[in-house]
Design a protein around this motif. Structure first.
Motif, PDB file in Angstrom:
ATOM      1  N   ALA A 136       0.841  -1.196   0.000  1.00  0.00           N
ATOM      2  CA  ALA A 136       0.000   0.000   0.000  1.00  0.00           C
ATOM      3  C   ALA A 136       0.875   1.243   0.000  1.00  0.00           C
ATOM      4  CB  ALA A 136      -0.910   0.012   1.216  1.00  0.00           C
ATOM      5  N   LEU A 137       0.408   2.242  -0.712  1.00  0.00           N
ATOM      6  CA  LEU A 137       1.011   3.569  -0.685  1.00  0.00           C
ATOM      7  C   LEU A 137       0.068   4.451   0.122  1.00  0.00           C
ATOM      8  CD1 LEU A 137       3.336   5.308  -1.808  1.00  0.00           C
ATOM      9  CD2 LEU A 137       1.991   5.594  -3.894  1.00  0.00           C
ATOM     10  N   VAL A 138       0.529   4.920   1.269  1.00  0.00           N
ATOM     11  CA  VAL A 138      -0.307   5.723   2.167  1.00  0.00           C
ATOM     12  C   VAL A 138       0.250   7.144   2.173  1.00  0.00           C
ATOM     13  CG1 VAL A 138      -1.366   5.873   4.443  1.00  0.00           C
ATOM     14  CG2 VAL A 138      -0.644   3.645   3.557  1.00  0.00           C
ATOM     15  N   ILE A 139      -0.608   8.088   1.820  1.00  0.00           N
ATOM     16  CA  ILE A 139      -0.166   9.468   1.586  1.00  0.00           C
ATOM     17  C   ILE A 139      -1.019  10.428   2.407  1.00  0.00           C
ATOM     18  CG2 ILE A 139       0.284  11.222  -0.189  1.00  0.00           C
ATOM     19  CD1 ILE A 139      -0.034   8.938  -2.291  1.00  0.00           C
ATOM     20  N   GLY A 140      -0.395  11.478   2.904  1.00  0.00           N
ATOM     21  CA  GLY A 140      -1.111  12.626   3.458  1.00  0.00           C
ATOM     22  C   GLY A 140      -0.696  13.846   2.664  1.00  0.00           C
ATOM     23  N   ALA A 141      -1.667  14.608   2.151  1.00  0.00           N
ATOM     24  CA  ALA A 141      -1.342  15.778   1.330  1.00  0.00           C
ATOM     25  C   ALA A 141      -2.404  16.850   1.526  1.00  0.00           C
ATOM     26  CB  ALA A 141      -1.244  15.402  -0.150  1.00  0.00           C
ATOM     27  N   GLU A 142      -1.977  18.099   1.650  1.00  0.00           N
ATOM     28  CA  GLU A 142      -2.920  19.195   1.887  1.00  0.00           C
ATOM     29  C   GLU A 142      -2.455  20.498   1.238  1.00  0.00           C
ATOM     30  OE1 GLU A 142      -5.712  18.512   3.221  1.00  0.00           O
ATOM     31  OE2 GLU A 142      -5.538  17.298   5.055  1.00  0.00           O
ATOM     32  N   THR A 143      -3.427  21.286   0.786  1.00  0.00           N
ATOM     33  CA  THR A 143      -3.203  22.673   0.389  1.00  0.00           C
ATOM     34  C   THR A 143      -4.148  23.546   1.216  1.00  0.00           C
ATOM     35  OG1 THR A 143      -4.689  22.289  -1.490  1.00  0.00           O
ATOM     36  CG2 THR A 143      -2.327  22.300  -1.949  1.00  0.00           C
ATOM     37  N   PHE A 144      -3.861  23.638   2.506  1.00  0.00           N
ATOM     38  CA  PHE A 144      -4.722  24.412   3.397  1.00  0.00           C
ATOM     39  C   PHE A 144      -4.659  25.909   3.094  1.00  0.00           C
ATOM     40  CE2 PHE A 144      -6.712  22.514   7.350  1.00  0.00           C
ATOM     41  CZ  PHE A 144      -6.966  21.297   6.752  1.00  0.00           C
ATOM     42  N   SER A 145      -3.638  26.358   2.382  1.00  0.00           N
ATOM     43  CA  SER A 145      -3.567  27.772   2.017  1.00  0.00           C
ATOM     44  C   SER A 145      -4.754  28.182   1.150  1.00  0.00           C
ATOM     45  CB  SER A 145      -2.255  28.085   1.287  1.00  0.00           C
ATOM     46  OG  SER A 145      -2.156  27.340   0.089  1.00  0.00           O
ATOM     47  N   LYS A 146      -5.425  27.217   0.541  1.00  0.00           N
ATOM     48  CA  LYS A 146      -6.583  27.508  -0.308  1.00  0.00           C
ATOM     49  C   LYS A 146      -7.853  27.763   0.496  1.00  0.00           C
ATOM     50  CE  LYS A 146      -4.157  26.549  -4.061  1.00  0.00           C
ATOM     51  NZ  LYS A 146      -3.698  27.617  -4.973  1.00  0.00           N
ATOM     52  N   ILE A 147      -7.860  27.418   1.794  1.00  0.00           N
ATOM     53  CA  ILE A 147      -9.074  27.583   2.598  1.00  0.00           C
ATOM     54  C   ILE A 147      -8.832  28.483   3.808  1.00  0.00           C
ATOM     55  CG2 ILE A 147     -10.221  25.455   1.862  1.00  0.00           C
ATOM     56  CD1 ILE A 147      -9.172  24.142   4.449  1.00  0.00           C
ATOM     57  N   MET A 148      -7.822  29.343   3.704  1.00  0.00           N
ATOM     58  CA  MET A 148      -7.520  30.260   4.800  1.00  0.00           C
ATOM     59  C   MET A 148      -8.260  31.590   4.640  1.00  0.00           C
ATOM     60  SD  MET A 148      -5.461  29.001   7.081  1.00  0.00           S
ATOM     61  CE  MET A 148      -6.472  27.538   6.886  1.00  0.00           C
ATOM     62  N   ASP A 149      -8.744  32.115   5.744  1.00  0.00           N
ATOM     63  CA  ASP A 149      -9.254  33.481   5.813  1.00  0.00           C
ATOM     64  C   ASP A 149      -8.064  34.347   6.220  1.00  0.00           C
ATOM     65  OD1 ASP A 149     -10.310  35.931   6.465  1.00  0.00           O
ATOM     66  OD2 ASP A 149     -11.932  35.155   7.725  1.00  0.00           O
TER      67      ASP A 149
END
Length: 323
Positions: A136-149
């Motif tokens: 299995a390839l287990v990944i965590g990835a985020e672009t939280f800068s897109k949902i910042m106020d």
């Protein structure tokens, strides 16, 4: 004999744009010292115009595959933890599958916000020990800068973007705490606490929305719940605090990390800390820290690792594994 999901490779990706705390001083009533004193964060990475959640996940996945000495078609399943997928659907995991050139197997996303990678590890572990997949390839990835106020100094200075990945492979163990691989998992959630950390957008509003957080309340729940889930997982694995070589926690806030370690009975010298350089990367933070900790030479073969995380939902959990 017992099947265990063993980590065979790690990798991570960080966008090229590095944002120091001082950059926020021009637009917010804040200072570098204010941010550092309350969170431990000094800088973070933000996605550039060329970075998406799936592209960052793919880059981290390629690094993990290279570290494992494998290619995409050696993988049976991709489990991708994210709350900021490129599109509502299809899943970011299937996008990564395509970008990797993986022509077999299956892929899906897990959404448990900052606890996402712990949830993804637990799901991948279940697939491997049940025999449904071998790797299995287990990944965590985020672009939280897109949902910042960007007007909310209590949230926008805390988060960053990035991705981390691990390759898991089913291996036979003896069924003891000395086995390599995932030894125990513990998952929890409480939907009654939804309003403490959420995004005020989605299909019901027709907007992507912004992240909203009651920071003091989240902090109050975090230390207690993180220490509790870690102890539950350690008990299930048959190990104690003295057996732990490294805690690799969700990198949200240095005070939460310190408080949890103290409550777990593990000194900070045995905690992998990356929050100062990455900020809170949500589901990406633990695999990022695992990859960085490995690259630093902190995490070594045979080490006993405890990971724990809490996020919106509230959702929280822990995984105990031997490297």
């Amino acid at each position: 004999m017992t099947l265990r999901a063993v980590i065979r490779g790690t990798g991570h990706y960080l966008p090229s744009r590095v944002v120091e705390n001082a950059e926020f001083e021009a637009t917010l009533d804040t200072t570098d010292e204010w941010i550092k004193s309350r969170s431990g964060i000094e800088r973070r990475h933000f996605a550039t115009e060329n970075d998406t959640t799936s592209s960052m996940a793919c880059a981290a996945a390629k690094a993990a595959l290279a570290d494992a000495g494998l290619v995409a078609d050696d993988i049976d399943v991709i489990v991708l933890a994210t709350s900021t997928a490129d599109l509502t659907f299809p899943s970011a995991a299937t996008m990564v599958q395509a970008q990797l050139g993986m022509t077999r197997g299956f892929a899906f996303d897990v959404q448990a916000v900052c606890a996402g990678f712990v949830y993804a590890l637990a799901n991948a572990n279940a697939l491997l020990v049940s025999g449904q997949a071998k790797r299995a390839l287990v990944i965590g990835a985020e672009t939280f800068s897109k949902i910042m106020d960007w007007s909310d100094r209590g949230t926008c200075v805390l988060f960053g973007d990035g991705a981390g990945a691990v390759v898991l492979e089913a291996k036979t163990g003896n069924g003891t705490a000395q086995d390599r691989g995932i030894l125990a998992t513990d998952l929890n959630s409480d939907g009654r606490l939804r309003d403490l950390l959420y995004v005020d957008g989605g299909v019901s509003t027709g907007t992507s929305g912004y992240l909203r957080m009651q920071g003091n309340q989240v902090f109050r729940h975090a230390v207690e719940k993180l220490a509790s889930t870690a102890h539950t997982a350690m008990d299930a694995a048959g190990v104690g605090p003295d057996d732990v070589d490294w805690i690799v926690p969700h990198q949200a806030n240095i005070r939460i990390i310190q408080g949890t370690a103290k409550k777990m009975g593990v000194p900070m010298e045995r905690v992998v800390v990356t929050v100062q350089d990455h900020g809170n990367t949500s589901a990406a933070s633990i695999p990022l820290a695992l990859s960085v900790g490995r690259a630093r030479g902190q995490i070594k073969d045979g080490d006993l690792i405890v990971t724990e995380a809490i996020g919106g939902g509230l959702a929280w959990g822990a995984v105990v594994l031997r490297w």
